[in-house]
Structure formats: structure tokens, C-alpha cells
Design an enzyme around this catalytic site. Structure first.
Site, mmCIF file in Angstrom:
data_model
loop_
_atom_site.group_PDB
_atom_site.id
_atom_site.type_symbol
_atom_site.label_atom_id
_atom_site.label_comp_id
_atom_site.label_asym_id
_atom_site.label_seq_id
_atom_site.Cartn_x
_atom_site.Cartn_y
_atom_site.Cartn_z
ATOM 1 N N LYS A 1 0.831 -1.213 0.000
ATOM 2 C CA LYS A 1 0.000 0.000 0.000
ATOM 3 C C LYS A 1 0.867 1.265 0.000
ATOM 4 O O LYS A 1 0.626 2.193 -0.775
ATOM 5 C CB LYS A 1 -0.939 -0.024 1.204
ATOM 6 C CG LYS A 1 -1.962 -1.166 1.168
ATOM 7 C CD LYS A 1 -2.928 -1.108 2.325
ATOM 8 C CE LYS A 1 -2.301 -1.510 3.636
ATOM 9 N NZ LYS A 1 -1.878 -2.936 3.660
ATOM 10 N N THR A 2 1.880 1.297 0.851
ATOM 11 C CA THR A 2 2.776 2.456 0.893
ATOM 12 C C THR A 2 3.560 2.583 -0.403
ATOM 13 O O THR A 2 3.738 3.684 -0.938
ATOM 14 C CB THR A 2 3.741 2.339 2.086
ATOM 15 O OG1 THR A 2 2.998 2.249 3.297
ATOM 16 C CG2 THR A 2 4.673 3.539 2.150
ATOM 17 N N ASP B 1 -0.975 6.605 6.512
ATOM 18 C CA ASP B 1 -1.048 5.176 6.808
ATOM 19 C C ASP B 1 -1.912 4.974 8.049
ATOM 20 O O ASP B 1 -2.038 5.880 8.889
ATOM 21 C CB ASP B 1 0.360 4.631 7.041
ATOM 22 C CG ASP B 1 0.419 3.117 6.932
ATOM 23 O OD1 ASP B 1 -0.571 2.505 6.494
ATOM 24 O OD2 ASP B 1 1.472 2.546 7.283
ATOM 25 N N THR C 1 -5.507 -1.403 7.210
ATOM 26 C CA THR C 1 -5.688 -2.849 7.286
ATOM 27 C C THR C 1 -7.054 -3.201 7.857
ATOM 28 O O THR C 1 -7.419 -4.366 7.899
ATOM 29 C CB THR C 1 -4.605 -3.471 8.185
ATOM 30 O OG1 THR C 1 -4.662 -2.863 9.484
ATOM 31 C CG2 THR C 1 -3.209 -3.246 7.601
ATOM 32 N N ARG D 1 6.549 -8.427 1.709
ATOM 33 C CA ARG D 1 7.450 -8.029 2.798
ATOM 34 C C ARG D 1 8.044 -9.247 3.487
ATOM 35 O O ARG D 1 9.235 -9.269 3.819
ATOM 36 C CB ARG D 1 6.700 -7.155 3.801
ATOM 37 C CG ARG D 1 7.572 -6.639 4.940
ATOM 38 C CD ARG D 1 6.789 -5.726 5.858
ATOM 39 N NE ARG D 1 6.436 -4.494 5.175
ATOM 40 C CZ ARG D 1 5.350 -3.773 5.433
ATOM 41 N NH1 ARG D 1 4.489 -4.197 6.347
ATOM 42 N NH2 ARG D 1 5.113 -2.655 4.791
#
Length: 345
Positions: free
Chosen positions: A68-69, A113, A162, A221
Site C-alpha cells: 500500500k505504501t 497510513d 488494514t 514483505r
């Protein structure tokens, strides 16, 4: 509480931010996976450029670690604008937003975020900023309190969360683009591992990349984190080259099995099976039994276990599925716990 196994948590760790940035793609077409999301964003970018307007406000939601980032940063690069990055928990007062918003130039992006953790007063402060590109600034307190409208440059707000369900309906309604990111299939994670290995100058063959990818819990990640740990093992014990055998040996030492389950995953499922006869059992009870925070179980562990078919959420609690019994060598009871109503909680 027992410490979480950091190797497979999808959350970013404090010492990983610089390393993660080095592995991020520099263009949208280099971003692997999320094909429908990328297509939607590319259309929005092209349309905004043709109209010479800022991008519409966008919201990305989905489990942590899916990009997302990274997508927010890539949108800024594609639009040729600056991006300011912050998070919901950091912002405490409207004054914290004033400095961010007034510092944006035309077309710039403000990325928040964990936007679901914004306080209600900050959400209300953002509404006129998002819709009318102005903010109301208070210049006095008490009976002499006054507010003056302050115009803003037309900017783009990108939020990431999230917990989509925790966003208030008025906040959700103000985003023109809403995109959900999904877990990655092994073939796409293999591409990511191969690309990251090239950036890290780590020799790796196709089988080695596949072995890491299939244990990465569908999360880039986690895949990059496993790659780094396997790289260390290969450097010390296997001549530096990552093969399937080297990757399997390294990940076994890290307690990550062939399906990506780590020690905490196994403890959760075995607790449900051995202590609670397969469930149903409440998440608070499971958390107490395994020594973990209930919120962490819900946000970090349960989504992956449910996606893999090892755990089911029902209105009465969590249930270990037949696949979980088979995975650990237990005989499943005659009932079929995974068959529950689509309306169960």
C-alpha cells in the site's frame, strides 16, 4: 506476552524501513502483482494527466505488507509530484494537519497510513480539506473564538488501512478511488524474490526463489525478509548461492514450514485442536492460552490461516478445519467444522 516471531510478521520492523525502500520498484509497471489495482490506477493517472488535474483521493486497504505504501509512492512518481508521509496514530490535533496541508503544492500527495486510527475530530477537520480544499483555522479560544477559512492547493489524499470496516462511512465516501490489495500467489512472489535477489546481488536459482516464495505467506514483505535470512545462511553454510535445498534448510532452522506456517501458527492451531477439541473457541481464550495479544491474533495470524484453509471463524468462535488436523497428523472428528454459514462472524 511471548514475543512474536518477527521473521514472518507482515508488519514493518523498525530497522527495515531503509532496506525496504531500497527494494521498492521505481515505476508502476515494475510493481509485481495486483494487476486489476494497477490497471485502475494507470487509467486514473492517465486521465488526471490529460485533464491536468490532481489525482482523485484514493484509499488502499488489505492485510499489511502487500504494497500500500509502495503504491502511494509510485503514484507520486508517476504524477511527478511530492509526497508527504504520515500515519493516523502520529496525528493528535488539528494543528498537526494544518502544517502538513498548508505545505502541499498543487497536485502533491498526502499519504496517511493506518488512516482508520485518525481521531474523529481530525476526520471532521479533513472533510472540507478533501472536498473544498480549505481548512477552518481557529485563531482564538474561549468566548472570543474565531475561525477563518484558509484555502489549500488542490492536493490528493491517499489513505491506507488494514481495517477497512473501522473507517467511518463519511470518511470512506470521500475517497474517489477505493482499491483492495490481495495476497500474492506463489508465482508472483517468485518474481519478487528473484528481483530482490538481483538488487541485493545474491546468487539464486529458480528453484530457490520458488522455495522462498511458497513459504512467504502471500506477502512480499515476508518474502524479502525470508530472502535476507536465507542469504545469510547461504553465505555462511552453502557457498553463497541459494538453491531449493539451501532455502529449505535455512527456513527449517527458522521454524517456517513448507506451507509458510511458523511456530506461533502451529501453537494456535494445536491449542484449538488439543485443548479445545477443535473449537469453536473464542479468540480471547486462544490468546490467553498461547500468550499472545488478541488483536495480534486477529490482524496478523488469523487472515493467513483462514486463507490457507486451516482456520474458520464462526459466530460461536474459531474452529480448526480438517486441513489443520491433517497438517499436524491428527485424526479429524466426523463433523466438518469448515462448513459454516457465510453469515457467521
Amino acid at each position: 506476552m511471548t514475543p512474536r516471531p518477527e521473521i514472518t510478521t507482515p508488519d514493518v520492523l523498525p530497522d527495515e524501513r531503509v532496506a525496504d525502500a531500497a527494494l521498492r520498484p521505481s515505476r508502476l509497471d515494475e510493481f509485481v502483482g495486483q494487476r486489476k489495482v494497477k490497471e485502475s490506477l494507470q487509467i486514473a493517472i492517465d486521465a488526471a494527466k490529460q485533464r491536468q488535474e490532481p489525482l482523485d483521493h484514493a484509499l488502499f486497504f488489505g492485510p499489511p505488507g502487500l504494497g500500500k505504501t509502495t503504491l502511494a509512492i509510485l503514484l507520486a512518481k508517476e504524477m511527478g509530484v511530492d509526497i508527504r508521509v504520515t500515519s493516523g496514530p502520529v496525528l493528535e490535533r488539528p494543528g498537526d494537519l494544518v502544517g502538513l496541508l498548508t505545505g502541499l503544492k498543487a497536485g502533491d500527495i498526502l499519504f496517511i497510513d493506518e488512516v482508520h486510527r485518525l481521531r474523529a475530530v481530525l476526520e471532521e477537520f479533513l472533510y472540507p480539506a478533501m472536498e473544498e480544499f480549505r481548512i477552518d483555522v481557529r485563531i482564538a479560544d474561549g468566548s472570543q473564538a474565531q475561525t477563518i477559512p484558509m484555502p489549500l492547493e488542490r492536493f490528493t489524499l491517499i489513505g491506507a488501512t488494514t481495517r477497512f470496516g473501522l473507517l467511518t462511512p463519511p470518511m470512506r465516501a470521500r475517497f474517489g478511488l477505493i482499491e483492495r490489495l490481495h495476497y500474492y500467489p506463489p508465482d508472483e512472489l517468485t518474481q519478487i524474490v528473484t528481483r530482490s535477489a538481483g538488487l541485493l546481488a545474491v546468487p539464486i536459482d529458480a528453484a530457490g526463489a520458488t522455495e522462498i516464495a511458497r513459504r512467504a505467506r502471500g506477502t512480499p514483505r515476508v518474502a524479502n525478509r525470508l530472502l535476507k535470512r536465507v542469504r545469510d545462511y547461504a553465505q555462511v553454510r552453502a557457498g553463497g548461492t541459494i538453491t531449493a535445498t539451501v532455502a529449505a534448510d535455512a527456513l527449517q532452522r527458522l521454524d517456517v514450514d513448507e506451507f509458510g506456517l511458523d511456530d506461533m501458527d502451529a501453537r494456535i492451531l494445536k491449542t484449538i485442536i488439543e485443548q479445545f477439541e477443535g473449537g469453536p473457541v473464542g479468540v480471547q481464550t486462544i490468546a490467553a492460552a498461547v500468550g499472545e495479544d488478541a488483536g495480534t491474533l486477529e490482524e496478523v495470524y488469523e487472515p493467513f490461516l483462514m486463507q490457507q484453509g486451516y482456520l474458520a471463524r464462526t459466530s460461536r468462535g474459531r474452529v480448526a478445519t480438517t486441513a489443520a488436523y491433517r497438517h499436524f497428523g491428527y485424526t479429524a472428528p466426523p463433523r466438518a467444522p469448515e462448513q459454516h454459514s457465510m453469515f457467521d462472524g
